[in-house]
Design a protein around this motif. Structure first.
Motif, PDB file in Angstrom:
ATOM      1  N   PRO A   2       0.826  -1.205   0.000  1.00  0.00           N
ATOM      2  CA  PRO A   2       0.000   0.000   0.000  1.00  0.00           C
ATOM      3  C   PRO A   2       0.864   1.260   0.000  1.00  0.00           C
ATOM      4  CG  PRO A   2       0.082  -0.979   2.195  1.00  0.00           C
ATOM      5  CD  PRO A   2       0.761  -1.945   1.269  1.00  0.00           C
ATOM      6  N   ILE A   3       0.290   2.342  -0.529  1.00  0.00           N
ATOM      7  CA  ILE A   3       0.957   3.639  -0.500  1.00  0.00           C
ATOM      8  C   ILE A   3       0.944   4.175   0.931  1.00  0.00           C
ATOM      9  CG2 ILE A   3       0.873   6.017  -1.329  1.00  0.00           C
ATOM     10  CD1 ILE A   3       1.716   4.071  -3.453  1.00  0.00           C
ATOM     11  N   GLU A   4       2.081   4.669   1.371  1.00  0.00           N
ATOM     12  CA  GLU A   4       2.206   5.247   2.718  1.00  0.00           C
ATOM     13  C   GLU A   4       2.519   6.736   2.580  1.00  0.00           C
ATOM     14  OE1 GLU A   4       5.292   5.005   6.536  1.00  0.00           O
ATOM     15  OE2 GLU A   4       5.218   3.379   5.054  1.00  0.00           O
ATOM     16  N   LYS A   5       1.872   7.550   3.397  1.00  0.00           N
ATOM     17  CA  LYS A   5       2.174   8.978   3.414  1.00  0.00           C
ATOM     18  C   LYS A   5       3.120   9.270   4.566  1.00  0.00           C
ATOM     19  CE  LYS A   5      -1.784  11.072   1.097  1.00  0.00           C
ATOM     20  NZ  LYS A   5      -0.933  11.616   0.009  1.00  0.00           N
ATOM     21  N   ILE A   6       4.174  10.005   4.272  1.00  0.00           N
ATOM     22  CA  ILE A   6       5.129  10.393   5.306  1.00  0.00           C
ATOM     23  C   ILE A   6       5.343  11.901   5.246  1.00  0.00           C
ATOM     24  CG2 ILE A   6       6.366   8.189   5.328  1.00  0.00           C
ATOM     25  CD1 ILE A   6       8.534   9.628   3.610  1.00  0.00           C
ATOM     26  N   GLN A   7       5.786  12.459   6.358  1.00  0.00           N
ATOM     27  CA  GLN A   7       6.232  13.843   6.390  1.00  0.00           C
ATOM     28  C   GLN A   7       7.740  13.845   6.610  1.00  0.00           C
ATOM     29  OE1 GLN A   7       4.228  16.445   9.116  1.00  0.00           O
ATOM     30  NE2 GLN A   7       2.216  16.140   8.163  1.00  0.00           N
ATOM     31  N   GLY A   8       8.434  14.709   5.865  1.00  0.00           N
ATOM     32  CA  GLY A   8       9.887  14.730   5.979  1.00  0.00           C
ATOM     33  C   GLY A   8      10.474  16.109   5.752  1.00  0.00           C
ATOM     34  N   ILE A   9      11.641  16.318   6.346  1.00  0.00           N
ATOM     35  CA  ILE A   9      12.436  17.529   6.154  1.00  0.00           C
ATOM     36  C   ILE A   9      13.566  17.183   5.194  1.00  0.00           C
ATOM     37  CG2 ILE A   9      13.840  19.309   7.276  1.00  0.00           C
ATOM     38  CD1 ILE A   9      12.450  18.425   9.940  1.00  0.00           C
ATOM     39  N   VAL A  10      13.707  17.943   4.125  1.00  0.00           N
ATOM     40  CA  VAL A  10      14.775  17.688   3.154  1.00  0.00           C
ATOM     41  C   VAL A  10      16.108  18.097   3.765  1.00  0.00           C
ATOM     42  CG1 VAL A  10      15.684  18.219   0.870  1.00  0.00           C
ATOM     43  CG2 VAL A  10      13.203  18.088   1.220  1.00  0.00           C
ATOM     44  N   ILE A  11      17.030  17.147   3.886  1.00  0.00           N
ATOM     45  CA  ILE A  11      18.339  17.465   4.451  1.00  0.00           C
ATOM     46  C   ILE A  11      19.478  17.267   3.456  1.00  0.00           C
ATOM     47  CG2 ILE A  11      17.692  17.117   6.871  1.00  0.00           C
ATOM     48  CD1 ILE A  11      18.874  14.307   6.716  1.00  0.00           C
ATOM     49  N   ASP A  12      19.167  16.712   2.284  1.00  0.00           N
ATOM     50  CA  ASP A  12      20.210  16.589   1.263  1.00  0.00           C
ATOM     51  C   ASP A  12      19.575  16.331  -0.094  1.00  0.00           C
ATOM     52  OD1 ASP A  12      22.914  16.586   0.462  1.00  0.00           O
ATOM     53  OD2 ASP A  12      22.970  14.400   0.438  1.00  0.00           O
ATOM     54  N   VAL A  13      20.162  16.936  -1.115  1.00  0.00           N
ATOM     55  CA  VAL A  13      19.740  16.723  -2.499  1.00  0.00           C
ATOM     56  C   VAL A  13      21.002  16.574  -3.344  1.00  0.00           C
ATOM     57  CG1 VAL A  13      18.490  17.633  -4.491  1.00  0.00           C
ATOM     58  CG2 VAL A  13      17.702  18.186  -2.171  1.00  0.00           C
ATOM     59  N   ILE A  14      21.163  15.428  -3.996  1.00  0.00           N
ATOM     60  CA  ILE A  14      22.321  15.233  -4.866  1.00  0.00           C
ATOM     61  C   ILE A  14      21.856  14.610  -6.180  1.00  0.00           C
ATOM     62  CG2 ILE A  14      23.986  15.007  -2.982  1.00  0.00           C
ATOM     63  CD1 ILE A  14      23.929  11.991  -3.408  1.00  0.00           C
ATOM     64  N   LYS A  15      22.595  14.905  -7.235  1.00  0.00           N
ATOM     65  CA  LYS A  15      22.265  14.341  -8.540  1.00  0.00           C
ATOM     66  C   LYS A  15      22.670  12.873  -8.580  1.00  0.00           C
ATOM     67  CE  LYS A  15      23.025  14.987 -13.492  1.00  0.00           C
ATOM     68  NZ  LYS A  15      23.662  15.810 -14.547  1.00  0.00           N
ATOM     69  N   HIS A  16      21.746  12.021  -9.000  1.00  0.00           N
ATOM     70  CA  HIS A  16      22.020  10.594  -9.127  1.00  0.00           C
ATOM     71  C   HIS A  16      22.406  10.248 -10.566  1.00  0.00           C
ATOM     72  CE1 HIS A  16      21.824   6.350  -8.189  1.00  0.00           C
ATOM     73  NE2 HIS A  16      20.929   6.151  -9.140  1.00  0.00           N
ATOM     74  N   ASN A  17      21.612  10.745 -11.493  1.00  0.00           N
ATOM     75  CA  ASN A  17      21.903  10.611 -12.924  1.00  0.00           C
ATOM     76  C   ASN A  17      21.070  11.654 -13.653  1.00  0.00           C
ATOM     77  OD1 ASN A  17      19.264   9.482 -13.183  1.00  0.00           O
ATOM     78  ND2 ASN A  17      20.090   7.430 -12.752  1.00  0.00           N
ATOM     79  N   ASP A  18      20.995  11.559 -14.955  1.00  0.00           N
ATOM     80  CA  ASP A  18      20.259  12.571 -15.718  1.00  0.00           C
ATOM     81  C   ASP A  18      18.762  12.534 -15.465  1.00  0.00           C
ATOM     82  OD1 ASP A  18      22.586  13.493 -16.845  1.00  0.00           O
ATOM     83  OD2 ASP A  18      22.413  12.262 -18.665  1.00  0.00           O
ATOM     84  N   ARG A  19      18.279  11.449 -14.936  1.00  0.00           N
ATOM     85  CA  ARG A  19      16.830  11.297 -14.758  1.00  0.00           C
ATOM     86  C   ARG A  19      16.369  11.432 -13.316  1.00  0.00           C
ATOM     87  NH1 ARG A  19      15.142   5.739 -17.160  1.00  0.00           N
ATOM     88  NH2 ARG A  19      13.098   6.571 -16.533  1.00  0.00           N
ATOM     89  N   HIS A  20      17.278  11.265 -12.357  1.00  0.00           N
ATOM     90  CA  HIS A  20      16.860  11.251 -10.961  1.00  0.00           C
ATOM     91  C   HIS A  20      17.845  11.992 -10.053  1.00  0.00           C
ATOM     92  CE1 HIS A  20      14.731   7.632 -12.531  1.00  0.00           C
ATOM     93  NE2 HIS A  20      13.776   8.041 -11.705  1.00  0.00           N
TER      94      HIS A  20
END
Length: 242
Positions: A2-20
């Motif tokens: 099932p789909i789960e809803k979560i709440q979160g604080i963004v603490i890091d963003v890095i490039k994985h590849n051209d799509r993600h």
């Protein structure tokens, strides 16, 4: 699953590849989690990216699959709307520092309601702040010591004592190792025990003093949490508050 809803604080963003990108969240119910999030240059993609800036607070749909090393981050909606921290250059510098610090500190984190509430309240205070902010990150780091479980025990402090950062208590001793603060530095530590959001502007440090104090606090964290050394955003803070 099932789909789960979560709440979160963004603490890091890095490039994985051209799509993600890889988005790391500190979530209310699951602690630290990393997700793959699609990127695109279209209007929808730009809006999604704008909702996943450092210290954004979002609600997200997730579908946990045990055979995935990185889970996919589904639809997201903002939980809090920050109006100033990404547009005010001083606040944005503090935001980058706090997100990097939290990303390091929360590396192996389980759910922590006290940390969650303090972090949310702190970001809200930063976003709403109108006055001087040169000591905001120092206030945050000092108050976070309680949550980290390493708050200095100064109950037996007497004027002229030094402070042993390894044991977390004042000492009457010569400098037997490099992690002992001088009596002067220890007296400043005592002053910080009374720092609040309301009075932080009254702590008058020049750029060199503030950098030295910040480095001492971070050294104290790094002694007890080794992954907290070498934060890259320190150079930005030094330039902003020099």
């Amino acid at each position: 699953m099932p789909i789960e809803k979560i709440q979160g604080i963004v603490i890091d963003v890095i490039k994985h590849n051209d799509r993600h990108n890889v988005i790391t969240l500190f979530t209310r119910t699951r602690g630290r989690m990393a997700f793959l999030s699609p990127v695109s240059s279209g209007k929808v993609g730009r809006m999604r990216n704008a909702r996943l800036l450092p210290l954004s607070v979002v609600e997200a749909d997730i579908n946990i699959r045990q055979n995935r090393e990185l889970q996919m981050l589904g639809a997201i909606t903002p939980v809090e709307i920050w109006r100033d921290i990404y547009f005010n250059p001083v606040k944005s510098s503090i935001t980058l520092f706090l997100s990097e610090f939290l990303n390091r500190y929360l590396r192996d984190s389980s759910p922590d309601a006290t940390a969650w509430e303090f972090i949310i309240a702190s970001i809200r205070a930063l976003d709403n702040a109108k006055g001087k902010l040169a000591n905001f990150h120092i206030w945050f780091l000092y108050r976070f010591l309680d949550i980290a479980g390493i708050a200095p025990d100064m109950s037996e402090y007497e004027e002229g004592d030094s402070f042993d950062m390894r044991s977390g208590v004042p000492v009457v001793a010569d400098r037997i190792h490099r992690d002992i603060l001088t009596p002067e530095e220890t007296s400043i530590l005592m002053l910080l025990s009374r720092i609040t959001l309301a009075n932080m502007h009254r702590y008058r440090f020049n750029g060199a003093e503030r950098n030295s104090l910040l480095n001492r606090i971070l050294r104290y964290y790094a002694i007890h949490f080794p992954g907290l050394s070498g934060l890259k955003s320190l150079d930005i803070l030094s330039e902003v508050f020099s």
